[in-house]
Design a protein around this motif. Sequence first.
Motif, PDB file in Angstrom:
ATOM      1  N   TYR A  11       0.829  -1.214   0.000  1.00  0.00           N
ATOM      2  CA  TYR A  11       0.000   0.000   0.000  1.00  0.00           C
ATOM      3  C   TYR A  11       0.861   1.259   0.000  1.00  0.00           C
ATOM      4  O   TYR A  11       1.955   1.292   0.569  1.00  0.00           O
ATOM      5  CB  TYR A  11      -0.947  -0.006   1.201  1.00  0.00           C
ATOM      6  CG  TYR A  11      -0.280  -0.085   2.564  1.00  0.00           C
ATOM      7  CD1 TYR A  11       0.011   1.074   3.287  1.00  0.00           C
ATOM      8  CD2 TYR A  11       0.045  -1.317   3.132  1.00  0.00           C
ATOM      9  CE1 TYR A  11       0.612   1.005   4.538  1.00  0.00           C
ATOM     10  CE2 TYR A  11       0.649  -1.390   4.378  1.00  0.00           C
ATOM     11  CZ  TYR A  11       0.931  -0.227   5.079  1.00  0.00           C
ATOM     12  OH  TYR A  11       1.536  -0.297   6.313  1.00  0.00           O
ATOM     13  N   GLU A  12       0.342   2.281  -0.656  1.00  0.00           N
ATOM     14  CA  GLU A  12       1.059   3.548  -0.783  1.00  0.00           C
ATOM     15  C   GLU A  12       0.682   4.555   0.301  1.00  0.00           C
ATOM     16  O   GLU A  12       1.409   5.507   0.554  1.00  0.00           O
ATOM     17  CB  GLU A  12       0.772   4.175  -2.163  1.00  0.00           C
ATOM     18  CG  GLU A  12       1.237   3.346  -3.344  1.00  0.00           C
ATOM     19  CD  GLU A  12       2.731   3.455  -3.600  1.00  0.00           C
ATOM     20  OE1 GLU A  12       3.367   4.312  -2.963  1.00  0.00           O
ATOM     21  OE2 GLU A  12       3.234   2.682  -4.431  1.00  0.00           O
ATOM     22  N   GLU A  16      -5.226   3.782   1.581  1.00  0.00           N
ATOM     23  CA  GLU A  16      -5.267   2.590   0.733  1.00  0.00           C
ATOM     24  C   GLU A  16      -5.252   1.327   1.592  1.00  0.00           C
ATOM     25  O   GLU A  16      -5.976   0.359   1.304  1.00  0.00           O
ATOM     26  CB  GLU A  16      -4.083   2.581  -0.231  1.00  0.00           C
ATOM     27  CG  GLU A  16      -4.107   1.388  -1.180  1.00  0.00           C
ATOM     28  CD  GLU A  16      -2.903   1.351  -2.117  1.00  0.00           C
ATOM     29  OE1 GLU A  16      -2.860   0.434  -2.964  1.00  0.00           O
ATOM     30  OE2 GLU A  16      -2.011   2.217  -1.991  1.00  0.00           O
ATOM     31  N   ARG A  20      -8.427  -1.565   1.762  1.00  0.00           N
ATOM     32  CA  ARG A  20      -8.280  -2.986   1.449  1.00  0.00           C
ATOM     33  C   ARG A  20      -8.527  -3.858   2.684  1.00  0.00           C
ATOM     34  O   ARG A  20      -9.208  -4.890   2.608  1.00  0.00           O
ATOM     35  CB  ARG A  20      -6.864  -3.267   0.922  1.00  0.00           C
ATOM     36  CG  ARG A  20      -6.461  -2.439  -0.274  1.00  0.00           C
ATOM     37  CD  ARG A  20      -7.192  -2.817  -1.538  1.00  0.00           C
ATOM     38  NE  ARG A  20      -6.764  -1.944  -2.641  1.00  0.00           N
ATOM     39  CZ  ARG A  20      -7.367  -0.806  -2.970  1.00  0.00           C
ATOM     40  NH1 ARG A  20      -8.433  -0.417  -2.288  1.00  0.00           N
ATOM     41  NH2 ARG A  20      -6.922  -0.073  -3.960  1.00  0.00           N
ATOM     42  N   ALA A 153      -2.990  -6.090  -6.339  1.00  0.00           N
ATOM     43  CA  ALA A 153      -2.392  -5.111  -7.247  1.00  0.00           C
ATOM     44  C   ALA A 153      -3.492  -4.467  -8.070  1.00  0.00           C
ATOM     45  O   ALA A 153      -4.370  -5.159  -8.601  1.00  0.00           O
ATOM     46  CB  ALA A 153      -1.375  -5.788  -8.162  1.00  0.00           C
ATOM     47  N   ASP A 154      -3.436  -3.137  -8.164  1.00  0.00           N
ATOM     48  CA  ASP A 154      -4.458  -2.397  -8.927  1.00  0.00           C
ATOM     49  C   ASP A 154      -5.867  -2.759  -8.471  1.00  0.00           C
ATOM     50  O   ASP A 154      -6.775  -3.002  -9.281  1.00  0.00           O
ATOM     51  CB  ASP A 154      -4.308  -2.674 -10.431  1.00  0.00           C
ATOM     52  CG  ASP A 154      -2.959  -2.223 -10.968  1.00  0.00           C
ATOM     53  OD1 ASP A 154      -2.444  -1.209 -10.463  1.00  0.00           O
ATOM     54  OD2 ASP A 154      -2.428  -2.895 -11.869  1.00  0.00           O
ATOM     55  N   GLU A 155      -6.023  -2.838  -7.140  1.00  0.00           N
ATOM     56  CA  GLU A 155      -7.316  -3.041  -6.498  1.00  0.00           C
ATOM     57  C   GLU A 155      -7.874  -4.453  -6.688  1.00  0.00           C
ATOM     58  O   GLU A 155      -9.012  -4.724  -6.301  1.00  0.00           O
ATOM     59  CB  GLU A 155      -8.342  -2.011  -6.991  1.00  0.00           C
ATOM     60  CG  GLU A 155      -7.918  -0.572  -6.730  1.00  0.00           C
ATOM     61  CD  GLU A 155      -9.009   0.420  -7.096  1.00  0.00           C
ATOM     62  OE1 GLU A 155     -10.131  -0.027  -7.411  1.00  0.00           O
ATOM     63  OE2 GLU A 155      -8.746   1.637  -7.045  1.00  0.00           O
ATOM     64  N   THR A 156      -7.097  -5.354  -7.286  1.00  0.00           N
ATOM     65  CA  THR A 156      -7.580  -6.723  -7.458  1.00  0.00           C
ATOM     66  C   THR A 156      -6.559  -7.710  -6.904  1.00  0.00           C
ATOM     67  O   THR A 156      -5.361  -7.428  -6.848  1.00  0.00           O
ATOM     68  CB  THR A 156      -7.830  -7.047  -8.944  1.00  0.00           C
ATOM     69  OG1 THR A 156      -6.600  -6.905  -9.660  1.00  0.00           O
ATOM     70  CG2 THR A 156      -8.876  -6.121  -9.533  1.00  0.00           C
ATOM     71  N   THR A 158      -4.358 -10.666  -7.416  1.00  0.00           N
ATOM     72  CA  THR A 158      -3.733 -11.239  -8.601  1.00  0.00           C
ATOM     73  C   THR A 158      -2.858 -12.418  -8.242  1.00  0.00           C
ATOM     74  O   THR A 158      -2.116 -12.378  -7.252  1.00  0.00           O
ATOM     75  CB  THR A 158      -2.869 -10.172  -9.308  1.00  0.00           C
ATOM     76  OG1 THR A 158      -3.678  -9.041  -9.627  1.00  0.00           O
ATOM     77  CG2 THR A 158      -2.243 -10.729 -10.571  1.00  0.00           C
TER      78      THR A 158
END
Length: 300
Positions: A11-12, A16, A20, A153-156, A158
């Motif tokens: 997370y940045e 964020e 999540r 990653a990118d809200e999904t 993976t």
Amino acid sequence: MTPFRHSALVYESQDEYLARAVPFLKEGIEEGEGAIVAHTKPRLAMMREALGPDAAHVRFVDVSSAYTRPAKTLAAYHAVYAEQLRETPTLRAVADVQFGPDPAEWDLWTGYEAVFNRSFAHLPAWVICSYNANGTPDPILESVWQTHPEVVADETLTTSDRFEDPDELLRRVTPVPIPLPELRSLPFGRDVEAFRERLARELHAEQVSETKALDMLLAATEVAANAVRHGGGVEDVRVGRAQGRFVCEIVDAGEGFDDPAAGYLAPREGVGTGLWVARQLTWRIEFFRSPDGFTARLWL
């Protein structure tokens, strides 16, 4: 839920992280699963507030000083998970990983994340390891994809195409044992009890503190008992100081084993507690074959 899932979240920002972690835990709570948050004290307070009334159903664990050695960290998490699973059939956890600034230890903790997959493979749990991208070194962030089968990653969520077999990765990052000619031979004696008494005298002579000496005595006794029981008996014992630490080598006559996760696997049916305990009591244990036999090298 599958028996065990080991995922990662990089997370940045704290926003964020909350976006999540909170829905992930709330979904589990709604399904009757246990919920655990492991973080530093300030971030635990942040999560309590964000979870609202659901916080009453969450176990909060302060890990500010938990990341000392992999074996101890694994044992601490195992205790928390086992306690939770006595109350709920399954659990979800979000655990923030606290890597230190020393590059010399990065491989050590990468190995920890790799063995995490095997250590808790028997548990009905879904654990998301969270990493703060701000300040976390690039090599550590790269290793996240190698040690976690799934990464957010990118809200999904993976599937990682860079995930490595935990045993192979652990072998790769574990240093090859080097010879320690400064160690001296110590007669084993008639049995494990006699060995323990002789080792106690060596520890006293080396001015090892009483607490540390007890740790070594307990760990070495476990290893020696394994050598007698499974390794065809103890062939040699060597002790002394190396790199500023007290070291005890126990050499047995058996074929040994080739399991890089030995001592890191949480106890369960078919997995004993001896090496698990020994790992927690020592700084490091190396297992290797040599011309003298199969060697367990315990560093205090």
